[in-house]
Every structure is written in C-alpha cells, then in structure tokens.
Write an enzyme that holds these catalytic residues in place. Structure first.
Site, PDB file in Angstrom:
ATOM      1  N   HIS A 206     101.536  46.350  15.755  1.00 39.73           N
ATOM      2  CA  HIS A 206     100.805  45.558  16.458  1.00 39.73           C
ATOM      3  C   HIS A 206      99.806  45.947  17.368  1.00 39.73           C
ATOM      4  CE1 HIS A 206      99.743  41.986  18.594  1.00 39.73           C
ATOM      5  NE2 HIS A 206     100.093  42.522  19.654  1.00 39.73           N
ATOM      6  N   PHE A 207     100.329  47.069  18.185  1.00 42.55           N
ATOM      7  CA  PHE A 207      99.438  47.244  19.323  1.00 42.55           C
ATOM      8  C   PHE A 207      98.402  48.182  18.976  1.00 42.55           C
ATOM      9  CE2 PHE A 207     103.000  49.760  21.237  1.00 42.55           C
ATOM     10  CZ  PHE A 207     102.763  51.002  21.054  1.00 42.55           C
TER      11      PHE A 207
ATOM     12  N   TYR B 151      95.329  42.489  28.253  1.00 43.48           N
ATOM     13  CA  TYR B 151      93.914  41.808  28.422  1.00 43.48           C
ATOM     14  C   TYR B 151      92.695  42.705  29.190  1.00 43.48           C
ATOM     15  CZ  TYR B 151      95.735  38.008  25.670  1.00 43.48           C
ATOM     16  OH  TYR B 151      96.070  37.227  24.621  1.00 43.48           O
TER      17      TYR B 151
ATOM     18  N   HIS C  27     101.368  43.265  30.684  1.00 44.85           N
ATOM     19  CA  HIS C  27     100.506  42.295  29.577  1.00 44.85           C
ATOM     20  C   HIS C  27      99.163  42.074  30.269  1.00 44.85           C
ATOM     21  CE1 HIS C  27     100.148  40.390  25.852  1.00 44.85           C
ATOM     22  NE2 HIS C  27      99.318  39.579  26.356  1.00 44.85           N
TER      23      HIS C  27
END
Lengths: 155, 547
Positions: free
Chosen positions: B373-374, B226, B222
């Site tokens: 989404h990604f 970021y 994750h």
C-alpha cells in the site's frame, strides 16, 4: 463558491460510497461482533514473570470447548510455543510482553494484535478447522525477530 | 530580466538546488538498500551479520520516507513560493539555515543508523532503545523543516501586506497550507522525541510510557503521509496543467481541497493503532470515520484533474475518453511521470480505505499488504510526482537542458511498471498472511510460508526494475549538471484557472485561521484517548537494545 453540476454529482456518489462502506463496517461490528482487540488491563512489564496468570503461561480449560490461553511474548519467543486445542474450541488469548513491542498474528484466522509492554491484549477465536496454524510475531522486535514464531495445533 | 533580478533568482535557485539534490542523494541511496531488501526476502541473498537486514530496512525507510520526501517537499514548496511571489530583494539566509539544520540532523541520524546504534526502523517504536543522538538527529530534521516553513509563511505574509484584498498566489497558498498542516502534525513527534525519547535514551528517566509514545508518533505519522500527498498535489494543481497547455479547473476548489487536507490530515492517526491495547474501540471507530472524511479532498482532486484534462482536449477539438487520454503529452517525461503517479494513486487510495476500516484491518495489519500500500502511495504518487517535477524544475534551476529526455521518459515508465509489479505481489501475498518487517519468511519450512515464496520472487523482479529506474534518475540528475547545454528560459509558469472557475471567496484564503480550526480538531480527536491513557497510564517500560 461556484461548484460545477458534474462535480456535485461526483461528490455525492463518492460520499454515498463512503457511507455504504462505513455502514458495512458498523454492521460487522454490531451484528457480527467483529471488533479490534482493545485490551484495557495494565500490567507491570518488569514483573510479568511473577504476576499471575503470566507466571504460568499456558492453556486453561474454563468450560465445554472454552479455553483461555495466557501467552508471554518476549525476545525472541512465545511462551507457550506450541498450543494444542481440539477442533471446535473457542479460545480467548491474553498476551503481554516484558520487554519491547511484539505482534501476535495467526495467518488464515482473524487473530491479529499488537503486544505492548505495560498492557495485556486480548482476542477470542473459534477454531473450526483442523490443522497446524503458524503463530508469528509480526512487529519488528530485534535482531532475532524472524525466529519468533510458534504454532497452534487444532486436532 | 535585469541584472539584479537575475542575480536574485540565481541566489534563490542555489537554495532550491541544495534541497532537491540532497533529496535526490537520499533517493538513490535508498533505492540501493531497497534492492538488498527484496533480494533478501526472496531468499536470493544473505545479508551479512555486520550489516543485517533490519539495519538495511531502517536505512531504506529513513532515507526514502523521511529524508528524500522531506527535502523534496521543502525544495519544491520554496521554489513555487519564491517564483509565485517574486521580490526584488529577498533574503535566503533563513532558507539556508533550514537546509543546514535538516542536513545536520539527517547526517547525525544516518551515522547512528549505519553504525548500528539505531536499528529501530523508521517508526522508532519505544521501548526499542536507540542512541539518543539518533533521536536528536531526527528532531533536528524536523526543526529544520519548521525554519523552512517560517520562510514560506513570511513570504506569504509579505505578499498579503503588499496586496491587500487580493488572493494569495495559488502555488504559495498551497505550500503555506501544506507547511501549516506539517507544523501542527510535527508537534506530536517533537513532543514524543524531545519530551520522552531523548530523556529516556540518555537514562534521565527510568522508563517510557509506550502507549503514549505511540499515540504521539501516529498523531504525526499519518499526517506525514498527507505531507507527501499535499507535496504531490502542489504539482498536480499548479504545474501539471502547464505541461499540456491546459488550465486549472477551479481556483476556489483547489483552495478548499488544501484546507480540507489541513483540517482532516491530523485527527486520523489512530487508524494505525486499531490492534493496540489501551485505546478504546470508540476512538478507533471515530478515527475510521474521520479518515474516510479525508478521502473527500482526494475525490475533489480526482475530479479537478480529469476535468482539466478534458477541458484541454475539448479546446483541441477532441472528445471522448481515449481521445482525451491520448491528447496528453505522454512523451514529456515530466508529464509521463506525473500521469503514472496519478494512475498509481487510484490503487493506493482504495487500498487506504481498506486499511482505515476499523475491523477490516484485522486481515491486513502488519502484513506485507501494508508495504504494498505505501509503495503505491508514497513510492508511487508522491515519489513519481517528485521525480517528474524534478524534470520540470531542474532546467529552471540550473539553466541547463535535461540530459536526456528519453532516459527520463524510460525512467518514469520503468518506475511505474516496477511499482505495479512489486506492490501487486506484496498486496496479494499480504492477504495470504506474509508479515512485513521480517528478515526471513521461511518459518522452518512451514506450509503456509511455502506458498508465499513465488510472490516474493515477483516482488524482487519489481524491485529490480525500480532500482534500475532509480539509477537512471541519478544519471539524468547528474548528467544535466555535467553536460552543460543552456536552456532558453529559466522562467517558471504556473497554471491559470479555467473559465469554469468562479471568483474565490476571501474566507478560503485565511489560512492561519483555518490552522487554528485544524489544531482544535486535532485536540478534540486526541483528547479522549490521551485522557484515558493518563487516567489509566499502564506502567513504564525500561526498554532495551535488542539488536
């Protein structure tokens, strides 16, 4: 540190929105008992075929409209491949894998979990509608992954 | 500029060019594999058995998510650090060492993937057993980024020594914070790869603890997201306001945003593992709450960007939403690309809140919604910002004018449209139950699978537009090198804070101390689930090659 008044308002609204969302999640978890599958039982992946109840995968009736379904997910098939349950049944699924990671997903229901070798994962679902449901392995498991699916017939 | 300073700048530029063009190569090749995928899913082509769908998918994922993004962020961060901390003499050997290690790692991993020895997708979940050289290649790519990070840190430390009591120049601050976050995050995947996967792939250990390896992977997985977002934010805060002659809204809030991202990017990884056994519900809930926390720096960013737009518009005597929106330089490809990236991130951000939601994940986990989404996060906000920033950066690196502005502009427009079309189709059909990562979604003509097909055709149309756009980017990037038209200036200008921005407190500049806090937070968020997995370790899985 100087923070502009508009920014304070914006952040307050943003954080309030996040708290409302978190409240909704918490409410669904506690009041409606909607929680993710988090099976805590370990199993030796090299001995799945001789470990009861996975030595005889399939459906067991444990009460009125209450069933337990034991599944083995392995490359590239589910055992049992075809499950038949009467409408209104509450079925607890127990799934494990002797080889790699698989998925256990039934679209149009909230049955959705990861099957990890070394562990038994579990979820419970009540089938309120008749029909044939598709059971899909939705985690890549190898060259035949797309052929790994079964069905659940609710009659 | 003196002769020596010019020579110094050119030697620094060559290093950044190496990073940016390696990233560009990965991007263009990755787009080709992406095109094959959408067509395969729409049943328009059959992938050949000697290069199956999953090998295509692995190549696409690794090239786009790991190679393109990483080389771009190392290049951009090095560039803005060097230009905001000018030095008469600066060694670039360390930067080059980082690039070489990253490149060698990438080539090793790529060779194993193309040879079919590592069809394990870019998440390489054990116990799918790839060639050990694939894992070593992946580790080298990461070790190379650590070397780049050291190069950025030592420049920041040099600046601090020379300018006591002053704030670190903001571009260098943002880069250093990003790489500090990356350092903490990559400890997870380095432990997974070097401690578990490599010894196991060589056959030195009999099996692997799958859940511990997954926990370590997502400890990294994750914050990787970021890393992409912070790379984009470096440009949004430091570069983008210069496109419209605007100002940075607030210096201190920018630093606060980056510190919040440093603190909160890592302790959130379990939201990728909601549906897994062996992790108790309470840890899943904890990571939901923490993931919601990491939305706050993005709220701060949204405010800062719109405020900066508005301040610039007011200076031009324009007021109101549309007047502000239209006052922006949408005909400048660097701005247009980044502006579209920001619009896509609104979609990506809200979708992300759904995915991070503990029990709502039951609806979308491992469906193609996640892929949608990604693509509106890494494929939109991050990728489009990188492409737009390349349009700004390449002339400053090569001393050549961009070839051609209108192609670059249309490239950005097509990417925006293509991404909207493709990702919307993926989001919708994901809610209808279509799984991700599957070569064929026919399921012997099952009824529900039949309802998915039209969406896959729409996604293929979107994918085709994206592919055309990627090729246009290649033409612009190469064309600029071939058609040699000199620019007037190679100077890079960064945004200055507005009058609204007050003085920046010094505690915001103590990045390494904040790094220690971030590490403590990460340990706290993972100590519980790791301790439980060590206490109840499950069994080792021998693993196998299933492709």
């Amino acid at each position: 540190m100087h923070i502009h008044r508009y920014e304070r308002i914006w952040i307050t609204i943003g954080v309030a929105m996040l708290l409302v969302f978190l409240g909704a999640i918490g409410f669904a978890s506690v009041a409606d008992n909607i929680n993710p599958p988090s099976g805590m039982q370990a199993i030796d992946p090299t001995k799945v075929a001789e470990t009861p109840p996975f030595d005889k995968p399939g459906l067991r009736q444990i009460g009125d409209h209450r069933y337990e379904a034991y599944y083995v997910a392995q490359v590239f098939q589910f055992t049992p491949n075809d499950l038949k349950v009467p409408v209104g049944s509450t079925v607890s699924f127990y799934v494990t894998s002797p080889d790699v990671v698989h998925g256990f997903f039934v679209p149009d229901t909230d049955i959705n979990m990861m099957v990890v070798p070394g562990w038994v994962n579990t979820t419970t679902h009540t089938f309120t509608k008749r029909g044939t449901y598709l059971l899909i392995c939705h985690e890549y498991c190898g060259i035949g992954h797309q052929n790994m699916f079964g069905k659940i017939e609710v009659y | 500029m003196t002769h020596a300073a010019d020579r110094q700048m050119r030697s620094e530029n060559r290093l950044v060019i190496a990073h940016i063009y390696t990233g560009t190569t990965a991007f263009v090749l990755g787009a080709l594999f992406g095109l094959l995928q959408v067509f395969s899913r729409a049943d328009a082509i059959q992938t050949p058995p000697w290069f199956d769908y999953y090998r295509i998918l692995t190549t696409h994922g690794v090239l786009m998510a790991l190679v393109f993004t990483t080389f771009f962020i190392t290049g951009l961060s090095t560039f803005v650090t060097y230009r905001s901390i000018p030095r008469e003499k600066r060694g670039v050997a360390l930067g080059w060492l980082g690039w070489w290690v990253m490149l060698i790692g990438t080539l090793m991993a790529a060779f194993e993937i193309l040879a079919g020895n590592a069809t394990v997708l870019y998440t390489f979940y054990a116990p799918l057993k790839a060639s050990p050289w694939f894992y070593i290649g992946a580790a080298l790519l990461i070790v190379g980024t650590w070397i780049v990070a050291v190069d950025i840190f030592r420049n920041v430390l040099w600046w601090r020594r020379e300018h006591r009591g002053e704030r670190i120049p903001l571009p260098a601050f943002c880069s250093a914070t990003t790489f500090l976050m990356w350092w903490i995050a990559t400890l997870g995947v380095a432990t997974e790869v070097l401690g578990f996967l490599v010894p196991w792939a060589f056959g030195w250990t009999p099996g692997i603890n799958v859940m511990i390896s997954r926990l370590l992977f997502w400890y990294f997985g994750h914050p990787l997201v970021y890393f992409w977002i912070m790379g984009a934010y470096i440009a949004w805060y430091n570069i983008v306001p210069t496109y419209y002659k605007g100002k940075l809204f607030s210096d201190s809030l920018t630093r606060l945003t980056f510190i919040m991202l440093l603190l909160l990017s890592t302790p959130v990884g379990i939201h990728h593992e909601f549906l897994e056994p062996g992790i108790a519900d309470r840890w899943k809930m904890l990571h939901t709450v923490l993931t919601y926390g990491v939305a706050i720096p993005s709220f701060l960013t949204a405010f800062a960007i719109f405020a900066s737009f508005e301040l610039a518009a007011i200076k031009q005597g324009k007021k109101g939403f549309w007047a502000t929106a239209l006052s922006l330089p949408w005909d400048n490809p660097a701005f247009a690309a980044t502006g579209y990236a920001m619009l896509l991130f609104i979609l990506g951000g809200f979708g992300g809140l759904v995915n991070a939601s503990y029990n709502m994940d039951l609806l979308v986990h491992n469906t193609i919604w996640i892929v949608g989404h990604f693509h509106v996060t890494v494929g939109g906000p991050a990728a489009l910002t990188f492409l737009g920033t390349a349009y700004w950066m390449i002339p400053k690196l090569t001393g050549r004018q961009l070839w051609s502005k209108s192609w670059a502009l249309w490239q950005a427009r097509l990417w925006f449209v293509g991404m909207l079309v493709m990702s919307m189709a993926m989001h919708l059909v994901g809610l209808m139950g279509e799984p991700r990562r599957t070569a064929s979604v026919d399921y012997l003509g099952s009824n529900i699978a039949h309802t998915w097909l039209p969406y896959n055709l729409v996604a293929a149309a979107g994918g085709t537009i994206l592919f055309i756009s990627a090729m246009m980017f290649a033409v612009v990037a190469i064309g600029t090198l071939v058609v040699n038209r000199k620019t007037e200036s190679m100077e890079a200008e960064f945004s200055e804070p507005s009058q609204v921005s007050g003085p920046t407190p010094s505690y915001l500049d103590r990045i390494f101390r904040w790094g220690v806090v971030a590490l403590v937070l990460a340990v706290l968020a993972y100590a519980g689930p790791i301790a439980e997995l060590i206490h109840n370790p499950g069994f080792l899985a021998p693993g196998m090659r299933t492709w």
